[in-house]
Design an enzyme around this catalytic site. Structure first.
Site, PDB file in Angstrom:
ATOM      1  N   SER A  36      -7.007  -1.002  10.130  1.00 50.83           N
ATOM      2  CA  SER A  36      -7.514  -1.955   9.299  1.00 50.83           C
ATOM      3  C   SER A  36      -8.922  -2.110   9.723  1.00 50.83           C
ATOM      4  CB  SER A  36      -6.789  -3.126   9.778  1.00 50.83           C
ATOM      5  OG  SER A  36      -7.562  -4.097   9.931  1.00 50.83           O
ATOM      6  N   LEU A  73       0.910  -0.732   0.107  1.00 52.46           N
ATOM      7  CA  LEU A  73       0.058   0.157  -0.009  1.00 52.46           C
ATOM      8  C   LEU A  73       0.785   0.920   0.343  1.00 52.46           C
ATOM      9  CD1 LEU A  73      -2.664  -0.671   2.560  1.00 52.46           C
ATOM     10  CD2 LEU A  73      -2.716  -1.468  -0.049  1.00 52.46           C
ATOM     11  N   VAL A 133      10.210   3.167  12.358  1.00 50.14           N
ATOM     12  CA  VAL A 133       8.975   4.433  12.550  1.00 50.14           C
ATOM     13  C   VAL A 133       8.611   4.405  13.906  1.00 50.14           C
ATOM     14  CG1 VAL A 133       7.545   4.962  10.361  1.00 50.14           C
ATOM     15  CG2 VAL A 133       7.288   2.513  11.996  1.00 50.14           C
ATOM     16  N   THR A 150      -1.457  -7.404  -1.269  1.00 57.03           N
ATOM     17  CA  THR A 150      -0.324  -6.544  -1.071  1.00 57.03           C
ATOM     18  C   THR A 150       0.120  -7.866  -1.042  1.00 57.03           C
ATOM     19  OG1 THR A 150      -0.290  -6.552   1.077  1.00 57.03           O
ATOM     20  CG2 THR A 150      -1.440  -4.847  -0.019  1.00 57.03           C
ATOM     21  N   LYS A 173      -4.688  -0.879  15.762  1.00 53.57           N
ATOM     22  CA  LYS A 173      -5.242  -0.413  14.563  1.00 53.57           C
ATOM     23  C   LYS A 173      -6.190   0.672  15.293  1.00 53.57           C
ATOM     24  CE  LYS A 173      -2.879  -1.436  11.136  1.00 53.57           C
ATOM     25  NZ  LYS A 173      -1.815  -0.772  10.685  1.00 53.57           N
ATOM     26  N   TYR A 201      -3.251  -6.692  17.204  1.00 58.28           N
ATOM     27  CA  TYR A 201      -2.733  -5.829  15.417  1.00 58.28           C
ATOM     28  C   TYR A 201      -4.220  -5.248  15.911  1.00 58.28           C
ATOM     29  CZ  TYR A 201      -3.484  -5.374  11.031  1.00 58.28           C
ATOM     30  OH  TYR A 201      -3.261  -4.817   9.731  1.00 58.28           O
TER      31      TYR A 201
HETATM   32  N1  LIG Z   1      -2.676  -5.544   2.805  1.00 53.51           N
HETATM   33  C1  LIG Z   1      -3.683  -5.882   3.406  1.00 53.51           C
HETATM   34  O1  LIG Z   1      -5.282  -6.227   3.289  1.00 53.51           O
HETATM   35  C2  LIG Z   1      -4.391  -5.044   4.493  1.00 53.51           C
HETATM   36  C3  LIG Z   1      -5.448  -4.436   5.621  1.00 53.51           C
HETATM   37  C4  LIG Z   1      -5.546  -3.407   6.726  1.00 53.51           C
HETATM   38  C5  LIG Z   1      -4.755  -2.895   7.232  1.00 53.51           C
HETATM   39  N2  LIG Z   1      -3.441  -3.299   6.179  1.00 53.51           N
HETATM   40  C6  LIG Z   1      -2.490  -2.095   6.193  1.00 53.51           C
HETATM   41  O2  LIG Z   1      -2.095  -1.366   5.754  1.00 53.51           O
HETATM   42  C7  LIG Z   1      -0.233  -1.170   5.520  1.00 53.51           C
HETATM   43  C8  LIG Z   1       0.170  -1.508   4.815  1.00 53.51           C
HETATM   44  O3  LIG Z   1       0.392  -2.724   4.530  1.00 53.51           O
HETATM   45  P1  LIG Z   1       0.874  -3.900   2.849  1.00 53.51           P
HETATM   46  O4  LIG Z   1       0.176  -4.799   2.554  1.00 53.51           O
HETATM   47  O5  LIG Z   1       1.077  -2.646   2.099  1.00 53.51           O
HETATM   48  O6  LIG Z   1       2.430  -4.234   3.886  1.00 53.51           O
HETATM   49  P2  LIG Z   1       3.956  -5.093   3.116  1.00 53.51           P
HETATM   50  O7  LIG Z   1       4.171  -6.166   4.504  1.00 53.51           O
HETATM   51  O8  LIG Z   1       3.786  -4.815   1.700  1.00 53.51           O
HETATM   52  O9  LIG Z   1       4.281  -3.024   3.544  1.00 53.51           O
HETATM   53  C9  LIG Z   1       4.551  -2.662   4.491  1.00 53.51           C
HETATM   54  C10 LIG Z   1       6.033  -2.088   4.805  1.00 53.51           C
HETATM   55  O10 LIG Z   1       6.105  -1.600   6.006  1.00 53.51           O
HETATM   56  C11 LIG Z   1       7.443  -1.185   6.662  1.00 53.51           C
HETATM   57  N3  LIG Z   1       7.801  -1.555   7.446  1.00 53.51           N
HETATM   58  C12 LIG Z   1       7.613  -2.753   8.834  1.00 53.51           C
HETATM   59  N4  LIG Z   1       7.736  -2.322  10.250  1.00 53.51           N
HETATM   60  C13 LIG Z   1       8.395  -0.982   9.669  1.00 53.51           C
HETATM   61  C14 LIG Z   1       8.929  -0.098  10.686  1.00 53.51           C
HETATM   62  N5  LIG Z   1       9.214  -0.769  11.993  1.00 53.51           N
HETATM   63  N6  LIG Z   1       9.255   0.712  10.393  1.00 53.51           N
HETATM   64  C15 LIG Z   1       9.444   0.976   8.698  1.00 53.51           C
HETATM   65  N7  LIG Z   1       8.461   0.743   8.401  1.00 53.51           N
HETATM   66  C16 LIG Z   1       8.294  -0.297   8.169  1.00 53.51           C
HETATM   67  C17 LIG Z   1       7.798  -3.098   5.635  1.00 53.51           C
HETATM   68  O11 LIG Z   1       9.492  -2.917   5.454  1.00 53.51           O
HETATM   69  C18 LIG Z   1       7.070  -2.820   3.988  1.00 53.51           C
HETATM   70  O12 LIG Z   1       7.569  -2.268   3.470  1.00 53.51           O
HETATM   71  C19 LIG Z   1      -0.076  -1.798   6.852  1.00 53.51           C
HETATM   72  O13 LIG Z   1      -0.284  -1.098   8.519  1.00 53.51           O
HETATM   73  C20 LIG Z   1      -1.211  -3.354   7.308  1.00 53.51           C
HETATM   74  O14 LIG Z   1      -1.395  -3.426   8.766  1.00 53.51           O
HETATM   75  C21 LIG Z   1      -3.139  -3.433   5.094  1.00 53.51           C
END
Ligand SMILES: NC(=O)c1ccc[n+]([C@@H]2O[C@H](COP(=O)([O-])OP(=O)(O)OC[C@H]3O[C@@H](n4cnc5c(N)ncnc54)[C@H](O)[C@@H]3O)[C@@H](O)[C@H]2O)c1
Length: 257
Positions: A148, A17, A58, A196, A165, A161
């Site tokens: 989320s 994302l 972060v 993703t 959130k 989690y």
């Molecule tokens: N994909 C989904 O279905 C979904 C649904 C609900 C929420 N989310 C949320 O969306 C966000 C992005 O998720 P995504 O699906 O793109 O996952 P992803 O794993 O593809 O990307 C997450 C990114 O965060 C980085 N990351 C992890 N820990 C970190 C830290 N401590 N500091 C800096 N960067 C860090 C990772 O290196 C990665 O590049 C997350 O917060 C996730 O909880 C995703």
């Protein structure tokens, strides 16, 4: 709010994302700082979109401050900050074998997802507050955080989690109220199931994602990262949207498991 010619900061920008958001904001004319712990992917993406990569955990104060400074150092006003960094964790409050949830992993998820998000909100907003207003509303910037559906209706095993959130959803209104004084808006996106790398790669992951899509009312598929990024862009651009939590989920309502 105009994105052309501004600096934008995206945490978790190296994948999923966050990556789609980096591309969308760059296409809108922003100079994007990709802040992520994944240096290989982050650097390559920043190069591709003419942005800057800063290796950033972060949850670390100094590292996020350095990422914010890199945005300021672009010479463009920092107007947009998007938190996409996040990690998942699955464990029940009390496991089937009777053992309680491990406290260290609970803390870790809160540290990255919730404290990491707040860390970026406070430091990015402080930098935005030092810019000249961008428009006649007196707007200086806009922030989008990623929660989320689990922050609203968490499933079995999502206690850590979901807590993280839910905290991001909870900070949306008070952050928007606090930052109104400096002309910075805060909104939150609550995704359902978006395609993703968080669900892994390869045939097994594809089969798993197919099962995840089954209960989605319409469209009957996973959402895409590009759809998420378009929503984030709209929340940044449309100045009258503030203090809102927006679901992007195809109408999905999570079941207990
Ligand atoms: N994909 C989904 O279905 C979904 C649904 C609900 C929420 N989310 C949320 O969306 C966000 C992005 O998720 P995504 O699906 O793109 O996952 P992803 O794993 O593809 O990307 C997450 C990114 O965060 C980085 N990351 C992890 N820990 C970190 C830290 N401590 N500091 C800096 N960067 C860090 C990772 O290196 C990665 O590049 C997350 O917060 C996730 O909880 C995703």
């Amino acid at each position: 709010m105009e994105l052309n010619g501004v600096a934008a900061l995206v945490s978790g920008g190296a994948s999923g994302l966050g990556e789609a958001t980096v591309r969308e904001l760059a296409a809108a004319g922003a100079t994007v700082v990709v802040a992520d712990i994944d240096a290989d992917r982050g650097e390559a993406l920043a190069k591709e979109v003419g942005g800057v990569f800063v290796r950033t955990d972060v949850s670390d104060e100094d590292q996020v401050q350095a990422a914010v400074q890199a945005a300021v150092d672009t010479g463009k006003p920092l107007r947009a900050a998007v938190s996409c960094a996040g990690i998942g964790w699955a464990s029940r409050t009390v496991g089937r074998d009777g053992s309680p949830h491990d406290l260290a992993s609970y803390r870790k998820v809160i540290d990255v997802n919730l404290i990491g998000t707040f860390n970026l909100v406070r430091l990015a907003a402080a930098a935005m507050a030092r810019t000249e207003p961008a428009n006649e509303d007196g707007e200086r910037g806009a922030i989008v955080n990623t929660a989320s559906l689990a922050g609203i209706e968490g499933q079995i095993g999502q206690i850590a989690y979901s807590s993280s959130k839910g905290g991001i959803i909870g900070m949306t209104v008070p952050a928007a109220r606090d930052l109104a004084a400096v002309g910075v808006r805060v909104n939150t996106v609550a995704p359902g199931i978006l395609d993703t790398p968080i669900y892994g790669r390869g045939p097994e992951a594809e089969a798993f994602k197919e099962r995840l899509a089954a209960p989605v009312p319409f469209p009957k598929r996973l959402g895409t990262a590009a759809e998420f990024a378009r929503l984030v862009r709209a929340l940044l651009e449309i100045s009258y949207v503030n203090a809102e939590v927006v679901r992007i989920d195809g109408g999905l309502r999570m079941q207990p498991k």
